[in-house]
Design a protein around this motif. Structure first.
Motif, PDB file in Angstrom:
ATOM      1  N   ALA A 144     -31.268  91.570 -24.668  1.00  0.00           N
ATOM      2  CA  ALA A 144     -30.467  90.873 -25.680  1.00  0.00           C
ATOM      3  C   ALA A 144     -31.249  89.743 -26.336  1.00  0.00           C
ATOM      4  CB  ALA A 144     -29.192  90.325 -25.041  1.00  0.00           C
ATOM      5  N   ALA A 145     -32.153  89.110 -25.583  1.00  0.00           N
ATOM      6  CA  ALA A 145     -32.955  88.022 -26.138  1.00  0.00           C
ATOM      7  C   ALA A 145     -34.135  88.520 -26.950  1.00  0.00           C
ATOM      8  CB  ALA A 145     -33.466  87.121 -25.011  1.00  0.00           C
ATOM      9  N   GLY A 146     -34.348  89.837 -26.991  1.00  0.00           N
ATOM     10  CA  GLY A 146     -35.450  90.385 -27.773  1.00  0.00           C
ATOM     11  C   GLY A 146     -36.752  90.463 -27.021  1.00  0.00           C
ATOM     12  N   GLY A 147     -36.712  90.373 -25.690  1.00  0.00           N
ATOM     13  CA  GLY A 147     -37.940  90.475 -24.903  1.00  0.00           C
ATOM     14  C   GLY A 147     -38.620  91.814 -25.111  1.00  0.00           C
ATOM     15  N   ALA A 148     -39.959  91.788 -25.205  1.00  0.00           N
ATOM     16  CA  ALA A 148     -40.701  93.019 -25.451  1.00  0.00           C
ATOM     17  C   ALA A 148     -40.887  93.826 -24.180  1.00  0.00           C
ATOM     18  CB  ALA A 148     -42.062  92.697 -26.063  1.00  0.00           C
ATOM     19  N   ALA A 149     -41.123  93.141 -23.052  1.00  0.00           N
ATOM     20  CA  ALA A 149     -41.360  93.848 -21.798  1.00  0.00           C
ATOM     21  C   ALA A 149     -41.218  92.858 -20.650  1.00  0.00           C
ATOM     22  CB  ALA A 149     -42.747  94.495 -21.787  1.00  0.00           C
ATOM     23  N   LEU A 150     -41.083  93.410 -19.438  1.00  0.00           N
ATOM     24  CA  LEU A 150     -40.975  92.599 -18.223  1.00  0.00           C
ATOM     25  C   LEU A 150     -42.122  92.963 -17.289  1.00  0.00           C
ATOM     26  CD1 LEU A 150     -39.443  90.664 -16.281  1.00  0.00           C
ATOM     27  CD2 LEU A 150     -38.133  92.667 -15.512  1.00  0.00           C
ATOM     28  N   GLY A 151     -42.857  91.951 -16.836  1.00  0.00           N
ATOM     29  CA  GLY A 151     -43.915  92.170 -15.870  1.00  0.00           C
ATOM     30  C   GLY A 151     -43.514  91.603 -14.521  1.00  0.00           C
ATOM     31  N   PHE A 152     -43.524  92.421 -13.469  1.00  0.00           N
ATOM     32  CA  PHE A 152     -43.095  91.992 -12.139  1.00  0.00           C
ATOM     33  C   PHE A 152     -44.319  91.911 -11.235  1.00  0.00           C
ATOM     34  CE2 PHE A 152     -39.464  91.337  -9.362  1.00  0.00           C
ATOM     35  CZ  PHE A 152     -40.044  91.480  -8.110  1.00  0.00           C
ATOM     36  N   GLY A 153     -44.587  90.704 -10.729  1.00  0.00           N
ATOM     37  CA  GLY A 153     -45.730  90.491  -9.866  1.00  0.00           C
ATOM     38  C   GLY A 153     -45.449  90.876  -8.430  1.00  0.00           C
ATOM     39  N   VAL A 154     -46.247  91.786  -7.914  1.00  0.00           N
ATOM     40  CA  VAL A 154     -46.105  92.226  -6.517  1.00  0.00           C
ATOM     41  C   VAL A 154     -46.866  91.251  -5.613  1.00  0.00           C
ATOM     42  CG1 VAL A 154     -46.586  94.068  -4.879  1.00  0.00           C
ATOM     43  CG2 VAL A 154     -45.857  94.617  -7.211  1.00  0.00           C
ATOM     44  N   ALA A 155     -46.162  90.714  -4.617  1.00  0.00           N
ATOM     45  CA  ALA A 155     -46.698  89.702  -3.678  1.00  0.00           C
ATOM     46  C   ALA A 155     -46.793  88.380  -4.432  1.00  0.00           C
ATOM     47  CB  ALA A 155     -48.050  90.106  -3.097  1.00  0.00           C
ATOM     48  N   PRO A 156     -46.501  87.275  -3.784  1.00  0.00           N
ATOM     49  CA  PRO A 156     -46.210  87.162  -2.342  1.00  0.00           C
ATOM     50  C   PRO A 156     -44.729  87.294  -2.008  1.00  0.00           C
ATOM     51  CG  PRO A 156     -46.430  84.997  -3.287  1.00  0.00           C
ATOM     52  CD  PRO A 156     -46.662  85.960  -4.410  1.00  0.00           C
ATOM     53  N   VAL A 157     -43.819  87.345  -3.029  1.00  0.00           N
ATOM     54  CA  VAL A 157     -42.387  87.357  -2.724  1.00  0.00           C
ATOM     55  C   VAL A 157     -41.916  88.754  -2.349  1.00  0.00           C
ATOM     56  CG1 VAL A 157     -40.094  86.787  -3.588  1.00  0.00           C
ATOM     57  CG2 VAL A 157     -42.073  85.419  -4.296  1.00  0.00           C
ATOM     58  N   HIS A 158     -42.332  89.756  -3.108  1.00  0.00           N
ATOM     59  CA  HIS A 158     -41.893  91.134  -2.878  1.00  0.00           C
ATOM     60  C   HIS A 158     -43.117  92.019  -2.716  1.00  0.00           C
ATOM     61  CE1 HIS A 158     -37.606  90.425  -3.924  1.00  0.00           C
ATOM     62  NE2 HIS A 158     -38.112  89.500  -4.740  1.00  0.00           N
TER      63      HIS A 158
END
Length: 580
Positions: free
Chosen positions: A94-108
């Motif tokens: 809805a905010a117009g974000g182009a893409a989402l990048g999810f960083g693996v480690a250290p949380v998940h």
């Protein structure tokens, strides 16, 4: 938490980075694991933003690659984790974000499956960022790709400019220039005449709907052309309102305008120096640097289509002959150019005679005028006067006799003394240099000179404008300022038109363009705050009037019971055409 504005910010003036370019960057090791294929959709990234907020919507401007380590993401066995991640992906889209990048480690250790499913449902590209890749490294890669794209765009624009310049030097410069521009933009380019129709064109013409829209857009930058005239001659309430508004508050036309119609990007550019001509451009897609290329073409076309000096000299000679043979000034003025004129009186600033080599010729060139009177008479006796008497137009009294040229010269020696005497009055004050400028040419202060400028006037009112300029010059010299413009009387005359318009636009901006609020406020103020009379005038219920006026007060953050506030708003509405 408050929502972000409904209207997202425009993309920044930097080349976007294709998402595929980031995925192909070997050092980053990014991998798309959800969402539509970036190569198929042509998704692009305008900037990079890192956020661990559960709802990043208020902090996004649109076009971002949003990076997160999933600090806000609950454990997989938590209650309603799927619903929360679904809402999270929906808010990014809805905010117009182009893409989402999810960083693996250290949380998940892995990207949560619920997030993968949510991004797939909402069509949000999801990238897996490996542990070895830092978020700052991703951002640096984006900026590097942007810089490379910008350099490539500059090279393309430079090459295209060289092609346009070469086309302008051909034996058929205008058609060659249009062909070159159309080829560079992969579109359509046309030179529109004063009647609002294409005189010459090149490239594939747009569809009829887009072509008609381009003609109307040309009418915006060239209101004297046929398209604008047709709109002004419209029948019914709309045509009358347009004519009334134009009579109340005429404004200069913009130098360029853009629009989109039938999937075609349109642009129009007024040609400087060529009265009534404009460049129209239509392209199927907007390429980086396209506006710059069209602007260069407009400048070259302005030079190619401007009247030649020889023709201007001929017109001035014809005007002089007709005046000497008894023609009225208003009959001769069209030979010098259409429209109204501004009179400028100028005198070398006191104390600058030796420091600044100011000459009437250099002043005329700086102001862009070839219609100048340097203040010398025929026989070195001051400005020519029909009775053989030199007049000091800038002295107190506006036209006091300074003695005949013979008397003024009797006490002077021959030679260089006559040259000095030719530009001075009987009181020893240098005579002003007088110039005529087209009203659409804005005079500006000039080093070494004091200027007095009249209000724009037609040929029949030039004597009055000459007196205005003389008074303005006297005020400038009395107050020791380099530039004074004659202003009309009344409250509006206390503020420069450009400053007044800018203040009005800023003050009324919260009300938006168009809509019922400005007109309701104008009507309510004109009827001295009467709810019933305003409702009758607008054909609405009085409660509607109350709601709108209350809304205006809230948006403007003012007290409408304050007479000073009402006066300022009425003044502003008048500058924007909202007050009749």
């Amino acid at each position: 938490m408050a929502d972000a504005p409904d209207t997202l910010a425009a993309a920044p003036p930097t080349p976007p980075v294709p998402l595929t370019a980031l995925l192909a960057h070997e050092e980053l090791g990014l991998r798309q694991i959800a969402g539509p294929d970036a190569a198929r959709t042509g998704a692009v990234v305008h900037w990079v933003h890192t956020s661990e907020m559960a709802d990043p919507y208020p902090y996004l401007l649109g076009g971002e690659l949003l990076l997160t380590a999933g600090v806000h993401v609950p454990a997989a066995d938590a209650d309603s984790v799927a619903d929360r991640l679904d809402a999270y992906a929906a808010r990014i889209v809805a905010a117009g974000g182009a893409a989402l990048g999810f960083g693996v480690a250290p949380v998940h250790d892995t990207v949560p499956e619920a997030l993968v499913d949510a991004c797939e449902r909402h069509g949000l590209p999801l990238l897996e960022v490996p542990p070895r890749t830092t978020f700052s490294g991703v951002a640096r890669a984006v900026w590097q790709l942007m810089a490379e794209a910008r350099h490539a765009e500059l090279r393309r624009v430079t090459q295209a400019q060289q092609g346009l310049a070469a086309a302008a030097s051909r034996p058929d410069p205008v058609p060659a220039l249009l062909r070159q521009l159309a080829a560079r933009l992969s579109g359509y380019a046309a030179l529109y005449g004063a009647d609002g129709t294409p005189a010459q064109s090149a490239g594939t013409p747009p569809e009829p709907g887009a072509g008609a829209a381009l003609g109307r857009l040309v009418g915006v930058v060239n209101p004297g052309g046929g398209a604008a005239s047709d709109e002004g001659r419209g029948t019914g309430v709309g045509g009358s309102a347009a004519r009334g508004q134009a009579e109340r508050a005429p404004r200069p036309a913009p130098a360029s305008a853009t629009d989109t119609a039938a999937g075609t990007h349109l642009a129009a550019y007024a040609l400087a120096g060529a009265h009534g001509l404009a460049l129209g451009v239509a392209t199927r897609q907007r390429e980086p640097g396209g506006h710059t290329l069209a602007g260069v073409a407009a400048v070259l076309l302005s030079l190619l289509t401007a009247p030649h000096q020889g023709a201007a000299e001929s017109a001035r000679s014809a005007a002089l002959v007709r005046l000497l043979l008894g023609a009225a000034p208003e009959d001769v003025a069209p030979l010098l150019g259409p429209g109204r004129w501004t009179v400028v009186h100028a005198r070398v600033r006191g104390g600058d005679h030796e420091r600044t080599p100011a000459t009437p010729a250099s002043l005329a060139a700086a102001l862009g005028s070839v219609l100048a009177d340097d203040g010398r008479g025929v026989d070195g006796g001051g400005a020519a006067d029909p009775r053989g008497v030199a007049r000091d137009e800038s002295a107190d009294g506006g036209g006091r006799e300074a003695g005949s040229s013979r008397e003024a010269g009797s006490s002077k020696e021959a030679g260089s003394g006559k040259e000095a005497e030719s530009r001075t009055t009987g009181a020893g004050t240098p005579r002003p240099v007088r110039l005529l400028l087209p009203a659409d040419r804005e005079p500006a202060p000039q080093a070494g000179w004091t200027l007095g400028v009249s209000a724009p006037a037609g040929a029949e009112a030039l004597p009055a404008a000459d007196a205005q300029a003389a008074r303005a010059l006297r005020r400038a010299e009395a107050t020791r300022v380099p530039f004074v413009r004659h202003r009309e009387t009344g409250l509006a005359g206390l503020v420069a038109p450009a400053e007044a318009d800018a203040h009005a636009r800023t003050l009324l901006a919260p009300l938006g363009d168009g809509g019922p609020l400005p007109e309701t406020l104008r009507t309510w103020l004109s009827l001295h705050g009467s709810w019933d009379r305003t409702a009758a005038a607008l054909s609405v219920h009085r409660n509607t009037v109350r709601q709108r006026v209350t809304r205006c007060a809230t948006l403007l953050d003012v007290d409408l019971d304050d007479p000073d506030v009402r006066m300022e708003l009425w003044f502003a509405l008048g500058r924007t055409g909202g007050a009749g």
